[in-house]
Motif scaffolding. Sequence first.
Motif, PDB file in Angstrom:
ATOM      1  N   MET A  11       0.824  -1.204   0.000  1.00 22.62           N
ATOM      2  CA  MET A  11       0.000   0.000   0.000  1.00 22.62           C
ATOM      3  C   MET A  11       0.857   1.253   0.000  1.00 22.62           C
ATOM      4  O   MET A  11       0.537   2.250  -0.667  1.00 22.62           O
ATOM      5  N   ASN A  12       1.963   1.242   0.761  1.00 20.22           N
ATOM      6  CA  ASN A  12       2.879   2.376   0.778  1.00 20.22           C
ATOM      7  C   ASN A  12       3.455   2.612  -0.617  1.00 20.22           C
ATOM      8  O   ASN A  12       3.540   3.748  -1.101  1.00 20.22           O
ATOM      9  N   ILE A  13       3.843   1.530  -1.296  1.00 17.81           N
ATOM     10  CA  ILE A  13       4.388   1.645  -2.652  1.00 17.81           C
ATOM     11  C   ILE A  13       3.335   2.218  -3.601  1.00 17.81           C
ATOM     12  O   ILE A  13       3.613   3.115  -4.407  1.00 17.81           O
ATOM     13  N   ALA A  14       2.103   1.714  -3.503  1.00 11.44           N
ATOM     14  CA  ALA A  14       1.023   2.199  -4.373  1.00 11.44           C
ATOM     15  C   ALA A  14       0.721   3.668  -4.105  1.00 11.44           C
ATOM     16  O   ALA A  14       0.482   4.452  -5.032  1.00 11.44           O
ATOM     17  N   ALA A  15       0.734   4.061  -2.822  1.00 19.50           N
ATOM     18  CA  ALA A  15       0.498   5.461  -2.465  1.00 19.50           C
ATOM     19  C   ALA A  15       1.610   6.346  -3.023  1.00 19.50           C
ATOM     20  O   ALA A  15       1.360   7.453  -3.515  1.00 19.50           O
ATOM     21  N   ASP A  16       2.864   5.867  -2.952  1.00 16.75           N
ATOM     22  CA  ASP A  16       3.983   6.628  -3.514  1.00 16.75           C
ATOM     23  C   ASP A  16       3.837   6.792  -5.021  1.00 16.75           C
ATOM     24  O   ASP A  16       4.170   7.843  -5.581  1.00 16.75           O
ATOM     25  N   CYS A  17       3.352   5.758  -5.692  1.00 16.41           N
ATOM     26  CA  CYS A  17       3.127   5.861  -7.137  1.00 16.41           C
ATOM     27  C   CYS A  17       2.104   6.955  -7.444  1.00 16.41           C
ATOM     28  O   CYS A  17       2.275   7.726  -8.403  1.00 16.41           O
ATOM     29  N   GLU A  18       1.053   7.026  -6.651  1.00 13.55           N
ATOM     30  CA  GLU A  18       0.040   8.051  -6.866  1.00 13.55           C
ATOM     31  C   GLU A  18       0.626   9.448  -6.729  1.00 13.55           C
ATOM     32  O   GLU A  18       0.270  10.364  -7.474  1.00 13.55           O
ATOM     33  N   ILE A  19       1.544   9.617  -5.766  1.00 14.04           N
ATOM     34  CA  ILE A  19       2.128  10.936  -5.505  1.00 14.04           C
ATOM     35  C   ILE A  19       3.212  11.290  -6.520  1.00 14.04           C
ATOM     36  O   ILE A  19       3.243  12.389  -7.075  1.00 14.04           O
ATOM     37  N   ASN A  20       4.101  10.352  -6.770  1.00 13.20           N
ATOM     38  CA  ASN A  20       5.338  10.670  -7.480  1.00 13.20           C
ATOM     39  C   ASN A  20       5.186  10.864  -8.976  1.00 13.20           C
ATOM     40  O   ASN A  20       6.101  11.364  -9.627  1.00 13.20           O
TER      41      ASN A  20
ATOM     42  N   GLU B  46      -2.792   7.190 -12.075  1.00 12.74           N
ATOM     43  CA  GLU B  46      -3.824   6.390 -11.419  1.00 12.74           C
ATOM     44  C   GLU B  46      -3.789   6.613  -9.902  1.00 12.74           C
ATOM     45  O   GLU B  46      -2.837   7.185  -9.357  1.00 12.74           O
ATOM     46  N   LEU B  47      -4.828   6.151  -9.239  1.00 12.63           N
ATOM     47  CA  LEU B  47      -4.924   6.273  -7.789  1.00 12.63           C
ATOM     48  C   LEU B  47      -4.309   5.063  -7.105  1.00 12.63           C
ATOM     49  O   LEU B  47      -4.090   4.014  -7.719  1.00 12.63           O
TER      50      LEU B  47
END
Length: 416
Positions: free
Chosen positions: A104-113, A139-140
């Motif tokens: 989830m942390n990785i996915a959240a970072d993808c959304e931000i970065n 993407e979210l």
Amino acid sequence: MTTVPELDRDKLFAARLHAARARPYLATALFALHVVPSRRVPTMAVDRHWRCYVSPAFVARTPEEELAAVWVHEVSHLLRDHHGRSDRFARERGLSGPAERLRMNIAADCEINDDAYGDGLVRPEGAFVPADLSLPEGELMEEYLTRFRLGPLTKQLAWLDCGSGADGLERDWETGPDGAHGLSPQERDAVRFRVAQGISGRPGDAPEGWQRWAEEAFQAPQQWRELLGAAVRSAASGAGADDYSYGRPARRSAAVPGAVLPSLRRRPPRVVVIIDTSGSVSDAELGSALLEVAAISRAVGGRRDLVSVLCCDAAAGTVHPLCRAEGIPLTGGGGTDLRTGFAEALRTGPRPDVIVALTDGQTPWPDRRPPCRTVVGLFPRPRTARSWDEEDPDYVPDPPPDWARVVEIGSAPGGR
């Protein structure tokens, strides 16, 4: 023996100022974070209470311009509610354990970065973008979570730890809900609201992802909010009593030489807003209630001195004049009996012309029509949902009485 450096606060805060200049619409959020030095975090991390944990060694070895980008990255987790969204995703999918939270942390970072860097912010060493994991941009977090699993591409990210503010899983090095310097749920919503206002006011200054966030986080008045405002204005139009005033003489004074006749003036209505703070109302709904209070103030002409707020669960709290919505203490958390709130509102001097109750509807209602106009704003609940009661688990609350104008918050038109 290697000496561990002390936190270079001057460098860290200079980087925050750099971040605020590069992303001025995030300034309110950046300066709302409270810094906690920690040698147990790899870089920087945030908890859900808006504390920012910082590694002194990381600050010492990282250039200021990269630190500025990390500031923006960490506060983005909190603004986008990644901890709450991760919790909901985990419940819906039955996920548990640190490995899933890392994902989830990785996915959240993808959304931000995907659109965080450039325009004054450099990409920090070690930061990754969706393309590095063979993922599409734009993407979210929830969408990214359906597209990858932990494996060879993510092996190099095992060190990643942005704290519970990124994935919802509390760490033992965080100070928790009872620690000092955390923001209350209402304060967090107030920060998000100000950031969204800043983005909406100058949309050309923010990337598309932030514009989308601002639109979805705190949208411009929708149909239900327009309905609520119209209901308040309608109630107020028949509530403010007419009275005579010498502040502006009547036109017919010219016909009576030597006399000044008063004109008939409409007194602005006084409004008391009762907010249901019982345990069945969520923090998100309480935050929404504060937005409704601001909308109600605008509906009666922006006269905040004529709007008061009263919190109520099983007992009524103190009536607070409306100065700043985010400064209202939303205390409660017990059972629900808004009858005490109505009684307290009517004891307020001077007596209100309009009472607005913001509630989930799981309450008994006054037996008699109050001697003023009444508007009920209902937080949505599933039609089949039943309210828990100690003595009767099948208890279904009574609907609001016929004498109240009812608007369902967050839904399409259809209130009574």
